[in-house]
Enzyme design. Structure first.
Site, PDB file in Angstrom:
ATOM      1  N   ARG A 174     -11.525  -9.968  -8.895  1.00  0.00           N
ATOM      2  CA  ARG A 174     -11.746  -8.834  -7.779  1.00  0.00           C
ATOM      3  C   ARG A 174     -12.409  -7.516  -8.105  1.00  0.00           C
ATOM      4  NH1 ARG A 174      -7.605  -9.256  -2.911  1.00  0.00           N
ATOM      5  NH2 ARG A 174      -9.551  -9.056  -1.974  1.00  0.00           N
TER       6      ARG A 174
ATOM      7  N   ASP B 224      -8.065   0.625  -2.076  1.00  0.00           N
ATOM      8  CA  ASP B 224      -8.352  -0.130  -3.003  1.00  0.00           C
ATOM      9  C   ASP B 224      -8.787   0.689  -4.201  1.00  0.00           C
ATOM     10  OD1 ASP B 224      -8.042  -2.157  -1.055  1.00  0.00           O
ATOM     11  OD2 ASP B 224      -8.069  -3.143  -2.954  1.00  0.00           O
TER      12      ASP B 224
ATOM     13  N   ARG C 231      -2.208 -10.205  -3.854  1.00  0.00           N
ATOM     14  CA  ARG C 231      -3.240  -9.531  -3.600  1.00  0.00           C
ATOM     15  C   ARG C 231      -2.785  -8.051  -3.165  1.00  0.00           C
ATOM     16  NH1 ARG C 231      -0.864  -7.726   0.689  1.00  0.00           N
ATOM     17  NH2 ARG C 231      -2.665  -6.926   1.029  1.00  0.00           N
ATOM     18  N   GLY C 232      -3.817  -7.067  -2.757  1.00  0.00           N
ATOM     19  CA  GLY C 232      -3.192  -5.772  -2.727  1.00  0.00           C
ATOM     20  C   GLY C 232      -3.730  -5.264  -3.838  1.00  0.00           C
ATOM     21  N   ALA C 233      -4.253  -3.941  -3.932  1.00  0.00           N
ATOM     22  CA  ALA C 233      -4.607  -3.307  -5.349  1.00  0.00           C
ATOM     23  C   ALA C 233      -3.516  -3.034  -6.071  1.00  0.00           C
ATOM     24  CB  ALA C 233      -5.340  -2.051  -4.733  1.00  0.00           C
TER      25      ALA C 233
ATOM     26  N   ASN D  10     -11.230   0.330   1.482  1.00  0.00           N
ATOM     27  CA  ASN D  10     -10.201  -0.407   2.040  1.00  0.00           C
ATOM     28  C   ASN D  10     -10.598  -1.535   2.458  1.00  0.00           C
ATOM     29  OD1 ASN D  10      -7.179  -0.528   1.792  1.00  0.00           O
ATOM     30  ND2 ASN D  10      -7.276  -0.078   4.107  1.00  0.00           N
TER      31      ASN D  10
HETATM   32  O1  MRU Z   1      -8.005  -8.230   0.102  1.00  0.00           O
HETATM   33  P1  MRU Z   1      -6.569  -7.735  -0.078  1.00  0.00           P
HETATM   34  O2  MRU Z   1      -5.477  -8.293   0.855  1.00  0.00           O
HETATM   35  O3  MRU Z   1      -6.303  -7.533  -1.448  1.00  0.00           O
HETATM   36  O4  MRU Z   1      -6.897  -6.317   0.386  1.00  0.00           O
HETATM   37  C1  MRU Z   1      -5.974  -5.317   0.576  1.00  0.00           C
HETATM   38  C2  MRU Z   1      -6.096  -3.871   1.020  1.00  0.00           C
HETATM   39  O5  MRU Z   1      -7.146  -3.602   1.324  1.00  0.00           O
HETATM   40  C3  MRU Z   1      -5.092  -2.942   1.002  1.00  0.00           C
HETATM   41  O6  MRU Z   1      -4.982  -2.140   2.059  1.00  0.00           O
HETATM   42  C4  MRU Z   1      -5.039  -2.268  -0.298  1.00  0.00           C
HETATM   43  O7  MRU Z   1      -5.245  -2.988  -1.329  1.00  0.00           O
HETATM   44  C5  MRU Z   1      -4.090  -1.124  -0.390  1.00  0.00           C
HETATM   45  S1  MRU Z   1      -2.611  -2.094  -0.838  1.00  0.00           S
HETATM   46  C6  MRU Z   1      -1.242  -0.646  -1.266  1.00  0.00           C
END
Ligand code: MRU
Length: 352
Positions: free
Chosen positions: A85, A233, A45-47, A243
């Site tokens: 996602r 995101d 996970r994480g963008a 985000n």
């Molecule tokens: O649902 P997630 O864990 O994928 O959400 C992640 C976030 O909101 C992060 O802050 C975002 O992706 C930035 S990651 C460098």
């Protein structure tokens, strides 16, 4: 540094983020469908990290195809990966890059086409780490020598190909000899803050304090927090920022208490085709994330649940956007566009 995602022997390896910090388990995938499921179920996970995963999934997906069949196959593979996602623009950005490489090389035989796509996915991965290191340095220059940073969710190495965005700034500040302390909210319901950010910080012996999400206002009011830094995101052309849910509340609290609110993100998170935050699709996650604590119910059966995974912070609450191209200040419509025009040369793509 933790290896979030890795390509090895034509398999994609990811650390299973659902199990951290209790167990460090690496999953190995050889098929784009498995990778789609891993993204959807938040193994990764994480963008930026899911962008890299999608690119690697696309390379695996077209293996064995060439010519018009490769184009048709890519359309199906890309649709499956994109549907996982919707909020993080990095995912569709990475797939658009893969599609361009495919269309430019569609005349190659299947094996050479696969190798070219694999090389592009690996470039996306490498470039993300380089972008994070660069934005980390830009961000670190905004911080004092002894600094307390509040963050939310996990915008660290685990959320990217490596090094991190918000936590990349923290890492760069430390590398520059500054003393950094991190405060992170748990980030309910998936607990990216307490499970992942705290884990990353502990591994590197960076001081970290976990607070309940609801404690942020009290902690900011007491004083001692120098700035808030979060990831993104998707950043709309006007500077609105999608985000992790709870970011908007934190931005309001930061404004109320006079604390700078920074967004750290690679430029691939800026979506110039999206004029404002109201156009950003917000993912809704399953109700079970809010009604169960592991195997135990944490809410009465039948209660209605609304579980948006992200929110949008309006640009007017953002002090600056820290990118690898530099720091953008309000008005963001102008400053982000200026950074887009001042393109540094792209690193050469390596072919195999
Ligand atoms: O649902 P997630 O864990 O994928 O959400 C992640 C976030 O909101 C992060 O802050 C975002 O992706 C930035 S990651 C460098």
């Amino acid at each position: 540094m933790v290896r979030t995602i890795e390509w090895r022997a034509d398999r994609v390896r990811m650390i299973d983020q659902r199990l951290l910090p209790a167990a460090e388990v690496v999953r190995v995938y050889h098929d784009y469908r498995q990778i789609s499921r891993a993204i959807k179920e938040m193994v990764i996970r994480g963008a930026p990290a899911i962008g890299v995963a999608a690119a690697m999934g696309a390379a695996l997906g077209i293996r064995g195809y060439h010519g018009r069949r490769a184009l048709a196959r890519f359309a199906a593979v890309s649709a499956a990966l994109k549907a996982t996602r919707p909020t993080a623009v990095n995912l569709s950005w990475a797939l658009a890059r893969m599609e361009r490489v495919l269309s430019e090389n569609v005349g190659l035989d299947a094996e050479r086409l696969f190798r070219r796509m694999r090389a592009e996915a690996l470039s996306i991965c490498r470039e993300d780490i380089a972008a994070n290191r660069a934005l980390g340095r830009h961000g670190a220059s905004l911080l004092g020598d002894r600094v307390t940073v509040m963050t939310h969710c996990n915008a660290g190495a685990l959320a990217t190909a490596g090094y991190g965005t918000a936590l990349g700034v923290v890492r760069a500040a430390r590398e520059a000899g500054k003393t950094v302390r991190v405060i992170v909210g748990e980030t309910r319901p998936f607990l990216q803050g307490s499970r992942l950010t705290a884990w990353e910080m502990r591994k590197e012996r960076i001081a970290v304090t976990i607070i309940a999400d609801g404690a942020a206002g009290y902690v900011l009011k007491r004083g001692g927090v120098d700035c808030v830094i979060v990831g993104a995101d998707r950043i709309a052309a006007n500077g609105d920022v999608a985000n992790k849910i709870g970011t908007y509340s934190l931005a309001l609290l930061a404004r109320h208490h006079g604390v700078p609110f920074y967004v750290a993100a690679p430029f691939s998170s800026v979506d110039f085709s999206c004029p404002g935050g109201e156009r950003i699709p917000i993912e809704e996650r399953p109700a079970a994330e809010l009604t169960r604590l592991g195997a135990r119910p944490s809410a009465p059966h039948g209660a209605a649940v609304y579980n948006p995974a992200f929110d949008v912070t309006p640009a007017e609450l953002v002090t600056a956007v820290i990118t690898e191209r530099g720091v953008a200040y309000p008005p963001f419509a102008r400053s982000l566009a200026a950074l887009a025009e001042a393109l540094p040369p792209l690193p050469p793509t390596q072919h195999s």
